[in-house]
Design an enzyme around this catalytic site. Structure first.
Site, mmCIF file in Angstrom:
data_model
loop_
_atom_site.group_PDB
_atom_site.id
_atom_site.type_symbol
_atom_site.label_atom_id
_atom_site.label_comp_id
_atom_site.label_asym_id
_atom_site.label_seq_id
_atom_site.Cartn_x
_atom_site.Cartn_y
_atom_site.Cartn_z
ATOM 1 N N ARG A 12 4.394 2.246 4.470
ATOM 2 C CA ARG A 12 4.766 1.251 5.478
ATOM 3 C C ARG A 12 4.190 -0.096 5.058
ATOM 4 O O ARG A 12 3.162 -0.167 4.379
ATOM 5 C CB ARG A 12 4.222 1.660 6.850
ATOM 6 C CG ARG A 12 4.394 0.581 7.914
ATOM 7 C CD ARG A 12 3.837 0.984 9.256
ATOM 8 N NE ARG A 12 3.612 -0.174 10.100
ATOM 9 C CZ ARG A 12 3.180 -0.123 11.356
ATOM 10 N NH1 ARG A 12 2.922 1.051 11.914
ATOM 11 N NH2 ARG A 12 3.000 -1.217 12.050
ATOM 12 N N HIS A 13 4.846 -1.179 5.469
ATOM 13 C CA HIS A 13 4.272 -2.520 5.321
ATOM 14 C C HIS A 13 3.157 -2.657 6.359
ATOM 15 O O HIS A 13 3.412 -2.885 7.545
ATOM 16 C CB HIS A 13 5.326 -3.600 5.571
ATOM 17 C CG HIS A 13 6.425 -3.637 4.554
ATOM 18 N ND1 HIS A 13 6.200 -3.885 3.218
ATOM 19 C CD2 HIS A 13 7.762 -3.465 4.678
ATOM 20 C CE1 HIS A 13 7.352 -3.867 2.570
ATOM 21 N NE2 HIS A 13 8.317 -3.616 3.430
ATOM 22 N N VAL A 14 1.920 -2.544 5.927
ATOM 23 C CA VAL A 14 0.790 -2.643 6.847
ATOM 24 C C VAL A 14 -0.450 -3.022 6.052
ATOM 25 O O VAL A 14 -0.624 -2.595 4.902
ATOM 26 C CB VAL A 14 0.567 -1.316 7.618
ATOM 27 C CG1 VAL A 14 0.173 -0.185 6.671
ATOM 28 C CG2 VAL A 14 -0.455 -1.480 8.738
#
Length: 432
Positions: free
Chosen positions: A173-175
């Protein structure tokens, strides 16, 4: 005159009666009284051992026999020996005693790919979809793509959801970096990929406005509220006139993915830079460079074969490359030298981090005997005017991810690749 021979013939003296008999007969001399007789030791199988030593040996033999009997009655060797032999592949007890007890997997079973936007992550995610079906690991994705900064409660919820996934898993995930141990969880193995900061910025700038080779209708859907004057804003004007999109903190983008969720991680400065470097050293198995993606995939295959075995052959497959090239950003232009120098000044910390990661990556490559394919070393930012990279692009985390298109290209790839098995989609999705 001849001497009279003794009975028995020859010159040997006649045998004497025993001392006790002689003493009883007439009080003749006994042992020690000039008769020359000595007491003999009883015959023994081990004449060199004393009775004490002999008894000790017999006791040890008895204990060995009792131990062997106890061994057989209790099902064989200790469990840790079974585990060891099974781990080494030399167990000889499986037929008699069944499989050994379940043990911890001998490879990282918890991997997190907190992918940086516009750094080739769509290419890697597409490969992971294929590999998860091929190797049987659990690819865990998220339906939230535009939130990299989380509150404390959101961090706890996300970490809980990730930690309870079936292992072995790979979460993507983009995190920004999450510290699992802070909330009592097991810290997973992190991987990531970054690229030249100016090239990443240019790719994002033009992608938001004009999309990629899939067609311009995609960016119209993705950014419907963008005004025409903003969509066609000249990149040099944006930089030179210090528009928000072309200045800090928007340009301070890569470092927070490695620094973490602390508020200071979003402030351009030495504190965030040093914390990002520390996390790279302590929590990331590999941080690769997009400009050398094939070497990144090769190292991932060596470090995490249970996840990335055969990834390079799949990536080089012509059918896969044909589909992946559809994500190249279109209408990308290079700013003027003056604008480039301003970007370098504004992205000074980003470049310091980028070159630090690049040096670490090249050091790792040398340890494995890999050489860089770049013929000449690239100059430092103050002398370098970058040209846009024609590489597969991910969706930026500030916009909604096009999961439907990714699913479609995954299905097309599934039918086109001849070297992979039949694929079915079985990814786990979490809301956080």
């Amino acid at each position: 005159m001849k001497k009279k021979q003794q009975p028995g013939g020859g010159d040997c003296p006649a045998p004497r009666p025993p001392a006790t008999a002689a003493a009883a007969a007439g009080g003749g001399p006994g042992p020690g009284q000039g008769g020359g007789w000595k007491r003999r030791r009883p015959l023994s199988l081990l004449p060199f051992l004393s009775l004490r030593d002999y008894g000790f040996c017999m006791a040890a033999l008895l204990l060995f026999c009792l131990g062997s009997l106890f061994y057989q009655l209790n099902g064989g060797p200790p469990h840790f020996l079974l585990d060891l032999r099974h781990y080494l592949g030399n167990s000889t007890y499986l037929d008699d005693h069944g499989p050994p007890p379940q043990k911890v997997l001998p490879f990282p079973s918890q991997v997190v790919y907190n992918r940086v936007g516009k750094c080739g992550s769509r290419t890697v995610v597409l490969l992971l979809r294929i590999l998860s079906e091929k190797h049987g690991f659990n690819l865990v994705t998220s339906d939230i793509h535009n939130k990299t900064r989380l509150t404390k409660n959101e961090q706890m919820e996300l970490i809980k959801n990730i930690s309870t996934a079936e292992q072995p898993y790979l979460f993507t995930r983009h995190v920004h970096f999450l510290n699992f141990s802070r909330f009592g969880g097991d810290q997973p193995v992190y991987i990531n990929i970054i690229r030249d900061p100016v090239n990443r910025f240019l790719s994002n700038y033009f992608f938001r406005r004009f999309g990629d080779w899939r067609g311009e209708q995609n960016h119209m859907i993705r950014t419907p509220s963008m005004r025409q004057e903003e969509r066609y804003l000249d990149i040099n004007v944006c930089i030179l006139e210090n528009y928000p999109e072309c200045s800090n903190p928007r340009l301070f983008y890569i470092i927070p993915y490695f620094c973490g969720q602390h508020p200071r991680c979003r402030e351009p400065g030495e504190w965030a830079l040093e914390r990002a470097k520390l996390n790279v050293n302590e929590n990331f198995l590999l941080v690769g460079i997009l400009e050398e993606l094939e070497d990144v995939l090769l190292l991932l295959e060596r470090f995490l074969p249970h996840y990335f075995k055969d990834v390079l052959s799949i990536y080089k497959n012509p059918e896969h490359r044909k589909l992946g090239n559809l994500t190249v950003t279109v209408k990308k232009t290079v700013p003027s030298p003056e604008a480039i120098q301003i970007l370098y000044q504004r992205m000074r910390y980003e470049y310091e981090f980028y070159y630090y990661v690049k040096e670490q990556f090249h050091l790792l490559k040398r340890k494995f005997g890999l050489k860089s394919h770049i013929r000449k070393p690239r100059p430092r930012p103050e002398f370098f005017i970058p040209s846009p990279l024609e590489t597969e692009e991910p969706i930026d985390d500030e916009e909604e991810d096009d999961e439907k298109w990714l699913e479609d290209i995954y299905k097309r790839n599934k039918s086109s690749l001849h070297n992979t098995e039949a694929l079915t989609t079985s990814n786990v999705n979490y809301g956080q």
